[in-house]
Scaffold this active site. Structure first.
Site, PDB file in Angstrom:
ATOM      1  N   CYS A   1       6.930  70.921 -75.309  1.00  0.00           N
ATOM      2  CA  CYS A   1       5.912  69.999 -74.810  1.00  0.00           C
ATOM      3  C   CYS A   1       5.174  70.571 -73.614  1.00  0.00           C
ATOM      4  CB  CYS A   1       6.565  68.671 -74.470  1.00  0.00           C
ATOM      5  SG  CYS A   1       7.312  67.960 -75.924  1.00  0.00           S
ATOM      6  N   GLU A   2       4.514  71.692 -73.822  1.00  0.00           N
ATOM      7  CA  GLU A   2       3.670  72.299 -72.795  1.00  0.00           C
ATOM      8  C   GLU A   2       2.542  73.022 -73.503  1.00  0.00           C
ATOM      9  OE1 GLU A   2       4.962  74.444 -69.436  1.00  0.00           O
ATOM     10  OE2 GLU A   2       6.965  73.566 -69.455  1.00  0.00           O
TER      11      GLU A   2
END
Ligand code: LLP
Length: 428
Positions: A350-351
């Protein structure tokens, strides 16, 4: 050259199909080729023929004990930067007499360990470190073999995060002070000054910064000899750049590099018998490894396409950390007439920075297809983590038609089992 080639449409590591490894252990995993590791070590060692040279593999590039052992068997020493790497090198079978200890922040505990095993040399990076070594060696009744790592103030012209030889960087003793520190060190109890060390950065493309740094080192040697002091070793560091596939200029040549060493430092005076130490990491391991992952989804949008794979920045951080380019290829060669899409190859983390390639033209993959990220043998697995509580990536060593899992995937349960809930939380 490396030993990852397509044979009958399948990408193989030597004689092993990467798809066969994936079928057995799942993805993602790193696969290393013993033949490529050997070849690169040999090319480097051969270029130094005629010199009294010791090639110490920079363990930080790939510290798996099986990789270190492959090189130790060929005669390589090890360059280590922590007590942990030192322990690995010994475990892999590198004799203490071929281990060099570098790094700016060695602790008392690490220095004691190094001295207790009879290490070949500690490369000292500051006066306080020199004092610590003198104190520890004296207390233990031993003499510490040290070299002074100098900071030659030469810009290696490489990525800012991996340039080490300018005065802005924390590394080494300023070259203008080194002469004085050398004579001071030679008076200190428990210290035997063996020589000088230098390392100006990593992934150097241009050989000129090496020449400049080595010339500076030659000047220092002359000053030290004039004082009547002795020099036995010159550690010339690592840093030799390798092809990643996106270069606009030719990659450096090892023979030319060796020639620069001979020209700048090969003839420092009559009767001098200097041992030249080298610390290549990337040059040996980089092209000897690939990271294999599976496609999870192909997400095609109105403006952009994403190929989402099961490897991520926690497995290989180089693209997001340094903006590094790594070539990505399908493990099974696509048949004729497969359409080509342009997509970002990304991981599940999640980046936004979790990206391996941007706007890459590639044969449209299908879920389950395997992709290989090339040139991942150096600074790949060693920089992996369990971020997002993802299993720690597996590593495999190939040799001819054999392969062995040299680090099994560390599973979620094992990762979590090391944590515990504080006693006062149990009563809630
Ligand atoms: N010797 C010393 C003292 C070093 O600091 C290094 C690398 C080497 C030798 C080996 O350099 P090589 O031959 O591998 O270029 N994580 C970064 C690279 C960090 C290099 C640190 N020092 C990357 O992924 O590009």
């Amino acid at each position: 050259m490396n030993h990852f080639e397509y044979k009958n449409g399948h990408l193989t590591a030597e004689d092993v199909r990467l798809g066969d490894i994936a079928a057995e252990i799942g993805t993602p995993f790193y696969a290393y080729s013993t033949a490529t590791l050997s070849r690169h070590y040999q090319i480097f060692a051969d270029a130094l023929r005629g010199m009294n040279a010791l090639v110490c593999f920079a363990v930080k590039a790939n510290s798996n004990i099986a990789v270190i052992r492959s090189l130790a068997r060929l005669g390589a020493g090890a360059d280590v930067v922590s007590g942990g790497e030192l322990t690995r090198a010994l475990k892999a079978g590198v004799p203490a007499a071929k281990i060099i200890f570098s790094g700016v922040g060695k602790t008392d505990e690490e220095l004691s360990l190094a001295l207790s095993i009879g290490i070949k040399q500690i490369n000292v990076e500051s006066v306080p470190e020199l004092e610590a070594i003198s104190r520890i060696a004296s207390a233990n009744g031993v003499v510490a073999p040290v070299a002074l790592r100098i900071n030659p103030d030469i810009d290696a012209g490489t990525h800012a995060k991996i340039t080490t030889g300018t005065l802005e960087n924390k590394f080494g003793i300023e070259w203008t002070l080194a002469h004085e520190v050398y004579s001071r060190a030679s008076q200190m109890p428990g210290i035997e000054v063996k020589g000088l060390a230098v390392h100006i950065g990593s992934q150097l493309h241009d050989l000129e910064p090496f020449r400049k740094a080595y010339e500076r080192m030659g000047d220092l040697v002359a000053m030290i000899l004039k004082d009547g002091l002795n020099i036995e070793t010159l550690d010339l560091g690592g840093g030799f750049g390798i092809p990643y596939g996106d270069e606009t200029a030719p990659v450096p040549n090892v023979e030319e590099y060796a020639q620069i060493v001979r020209e700048t430092l090969g003839n420092l005076g009559p009767g001098l018998d200097i041992e030249y130490i080298f610390e290549p990491g990337r040059m040996i391991a980089g092209n000897a490894g690939v990271l294999v992952s599976s496609v999870i989804y192909v997400k095609e949008g109105a403006t952009r396409n994403f190929v989402i794979v099961d490897a991520a920045m926690n497995d290989l951080i180089r693209p997001t950390l340094y903006g590094a380019y790594h070539e990505i290829v399908p493990v099974d060669e696509p048949g004729e007439g497969v359409d080509v899409i342009e997509a970002d190859v990304v991981g599940p983390i999640c980046e936004t920075g979790d990206i391996f390639a941007k706007a890459k033209s590639m044969p449209r993959p299908r879920p389950g297809d395997l992709l290989a990220v090339r040139t991942a043998g150096a600074y790949g697995a060693v920089q992996s983590s369990t971020y997002n509580t993802r299993p720690l990536v597996a590593e495999v060593l190939v040799n001819g038609d054999k392969f062995h899992v040299i680090r099994p995937r560390l599973g979620v349960e094992e990762i979590i089992s090391r944590e515990s809930i504080a006693p006062w939380q149990l009563t809630d």
